[in-house]
Design an enzyme around this catalytic site. Structure first.
Site, PDB file in Angstrom:
ATOM      1  N   GLY A  20       0.821  -1.212   0.000  1.00  0.00           N
ATOM      2  CA  GLY A  20       0.000   0.000   0.000  1.00  0.00           C
ATOM      3  C   GLY A  20       0.847   1.251   0.000  1.00  0.00           C
ATOM      4  O   GLY A  20       1.629   1.484   0.924  1.00  0.00           O
ATOM      5  N   GLY A  34       0.294   6.418   4.699  1.00  0.00           N
ATOM      6  CA  GLY A  34       1.055   5.680   5.709  1.00  0.00           C
ATOM      7  C   GLY A  34       2.243   4.946   5.111  1.00  0.00           C
ATOM      8  O   GLY A  34       3.366   5.040   5.610  1.00  0.00           O
ATOM      9  N   ASP A  86      -5.708   3.364   7.711  1.00  0.00           N
ATOM     10  CA  ASP A  86      -7.154   3.138   7.799  1.00  0.00           C
ATOM     11  C   ASP A  86      -7.528   1.695   8.093  1.00  0.00           C
ATOM     12  O   ASP A  86      -8.686   1.416   8.416  1.00  0.00           O
ATOM     13  CB  ASP A  86      -7.834   3.527   6.473  1.00  0.00           C
ATOM     14  N   GLU A 132     -18.200  18.589   1.067  1.00  0.00           N
ATOM     15  CA  GLU A 132     -17.438  19.198  -0.022  1.00  0.00           C
ATOM     16  C   GLU A 132     -18.067  18.885  -1.376  1.00  0.00           C
ATOM     17  O   GLU A 132     -18.189  19.755  -2.237  1.00  0.00           O
ATOM     18  CB  GLU A 132     -15.978  18.733   0.064  1.00  0.00           C
TER      19      GLU A 132
END
Lengths: 426, 426
Positions: free
Chosen positions: B14, B18, B303, B174
């Protein structure tokens, strides 16, 4: 003020260079204009190859058609696919079953690539006409390097690192040049298992030289510039087969996973819609005012019209030619509406040919002047920035080019849309 | 210099906030690092909603992962999809059948949207996590206006001009703000048959207020700002059904063709891969050093990790939290390699919450300071520009925003990838 319903209704199909020029030139002409396109955007096709090769973003060379005409209350923009023309009933037929009546019709529907009867090649060798074509080629190009990085079989790896561009007109030359720069100058420091500098970039041309529309001296220069970048230029060698795992050039088979088609175009089916004669490329025969034969209410312009220059050569399928035809038809329509004599026959004025080879060489042929090298590159760049629509795009493209120039990096190296995004059912 | 094969091998899955922070902080640590992602690009997710709403281009908020680490000979980037972890065999399993051995593994695989068990809603209400999600939403949004322009049935037209955003966290707020601006301020002059200012934009929230993570005063301000833009804010009303032609809010059915899901997220299956406990959102239980239980060689961050703050609240799923966790694990790995004591347990430092409402209002909550209005908008804008990667993106995004601001126009209003590009028939 929107025009009243009984105003003369002009339907324009296609918002390419020809269609846009026509609609622009008819500002204030007192018409009611409907502009139909199957896309919501006008595309600056001359720079499409830079989207395919990761230099520019899609939105830098495309503009919503409706925005271009938002101040023109006489213009209605319609996102729809045209499937035919009912010339006797004076209606444009839409693919969704609808129809659009017209008083005058202009077909400016452009061209697609042609595979000379080998349509099965399209799967393996996409052409370059739409934004989707460009992102498809960009994805394949970048994925080939990624897969090569993980591939352990040497032959497969070599095939993944072989890139073939078929057709050495300006688009083919421009694509091959940038692909070579990507492999040999930009990407090599980013991979650990492969040396991207060992990639082969083949530019395959059936004819005797690259850029056949240019003078021989500029073709020679372009070829030398391509070879300096590491492109293998294969001339006089037609492609006889394209498969998932390679191409056959003459009788020689080359393992190759990424192929781009820049060899041939065929007109959109405007001639077929009208049931009129077409040339070998499918372009509709039109008279000197760009009228379809026997149909004074129907014009055909741009890449889908067959026209000859004064010296008997076909009018080239380039943006300036389409624009000139759009402007000419606008004059004819204005004259007719005013009950005046139509202007003389359409005459194509060739302004020149330009092509770039990588990021520092280019060739410019203005007829009275031939240029090459960095000065030609600057002329090419300034001309293209100038012809972009709007200050935003000019700044954005200039910035992308400036960045590429000073950093040696491309800014749009994204692999997207490889898997289907979830789509809603009707 | 590439590290030798017997160097300690760290695999990071990933390349979100992070994973990137972790790899960056391990520069010079003497590891051999393999960074695996199923995309070739790192994505700046906080601005993804601006791609969905036609303000930014995809390439302005995404960067090729390999380019970010091209100078790092210790880092190998791999474009591959991970399908599981063989924790006993110390191997990451890949979807194509391959495997990647590791000495230490960090799972930073993020989250996707969650439909609370109603996965069939995804077809009608896409979420916003990838570039494809954003271009899908952009396409649906723009197509709804195009279809409404051609629709003659009033009820269908009204449904086409009704836009529902589900979930009033920062993303929902938003999105709703910009959709309202598009309909009510930007597009209306471009259509001839519809008045886009009559479009309804619904922001549907099951909870009692918008922006529940903010102080009540800022929630109230944000709601007022949304309503000023024309957004209908529906609070305390959960969505009970989503279909192709509408949504049901509580018991009330509303005809609506464009729905965006901003309500819930679920962690990627890292916990399932490891066979360890997970919370309700699927986030893996980890210890104070972000280690999987009983697996000192496996870390889970971002997450997809379940963590609590010092005052017993869950660590939010936002970029700064993921970055802090990446930085912490880098420290733990460095300490272990050096044979030193690991640093103390991970402590999340909350830096604040930001959200914008349209192009002139925003809310900023730094804990010790709450701001709203244009000053908050400028802080929001400068913070986001600052956190973008590289000078090119900063200039490009700043230019796009500047242009939107002075011209009132959005620059990326493209409908792409809706269907296969038209193929030429033989």
């Amino acid at each position: 003020m929107q025009a009243s319903p009984d105003t003369h209704h002009l339907v324009v199909v296609g918002a390419g260079f020809g269609g846009l020029q026509l609609v622009r030139d008819l500002a204030g002409a007192g018409l009611r204009i409907t502009l139909i396109d199957q896309r919501n955007h006008h595309l600056f096709q001359p720079l499409l190859y830079q989207v395919a090769t990761t230099i520019l973003a899609t939105s830098e060379i495309a503009w919503p058609i409706r925005r271009l005409f938002r101040e023109r209350a006489d213009v209605t923009t319609l996102l729809a696919e045209v499937s035919g023309v009912d010339a006797d009933g004076k209606r444009v037929l839409l693919a969704d079953g609808g129809a659009q009546p017209y008083d005058t019709l202009v077909l400016a529907t452009g061209a697609r690539h042609s595979y000379f009867g080998r349509d099965e090649w399209e799967t393996f060798a996409p052409g370059l006409k739409t934004l989707e074509d460009a992102t498809t080629i960009r994805r394949r190009l970048l994925l080939a390097f990624e897969q090569a990085e993980r591939e352990t079989d040497p032959a497969t790896r070599q095939a993944l690192l072989t890139f073939a561009v078929i057709g050495a007109g300006p688009t083919g030359v421009e694509l091959a040049g940038i692909i070579a720069e990507l492999a040999k100058q930009i990407l090599w420091r980013e991979f650990r298992n492969i040396d991207t500098r060992e990639a082969r970039v083949l530019l395959i041309e059936a004819g005797a030289r690259v850029l056949p529309a240019f003078p021989v001296s500029l073709s020679d220069y372009a070829q030398a510039a391509l070879e300096k970048l590491g492109v293998e230029v294969l001339l006089g060698r037609p492609v006889s087969d394209i498969r998932a795992d390679g191409v056959t050039i003459g009788t020689e088979s080359v393992g190759c996973r990424t192929v781009v088609w820049a060899a041939g175009v065929a007109a959109s089916p405007a001639a077929a819609w009208l049931g009129i004669a077409a040339d070998r490329a499918g372009r509709a025969s039109v008279d000197a005012n760009l009228n379809a034969p026997g149909r004074p209410d129907i014009f055909v312009i741009g890449d889908t019209a067959a026209l000859m220059t004064a010296d008997g050569k076909p009018v080239p399928g380039i943006a300036p030619a389409a624009k000139q035809q759009g402007a000419h038809v606008a004059k004819v329509i204005r004259a007719r509406l005013a009950g005046k004599t139509a202007p003389g026959p359409f005459r194509y004025r060739h302004q020149g040919n330009l092509a770039t080879i990588g990021k520092s060489a280019a060739v410019v042929d203005l007829g009275w002047l031939q240029l090459r090298g960095w000065i030609a590159w600057w002329i090419w760049g300034i001309a293209h920035i100038f012809f972009l629509i709007g200050a935003r795009s000019r700044v954005a493209v200039a910035w992308s080019w400036f960045w590429t120039f000073i950093s040696g990096q491309h800014s749009a190296r994204l692999i997207t849309q490889g898997r289907k995004a979830p789509e809603r059912k009707p």
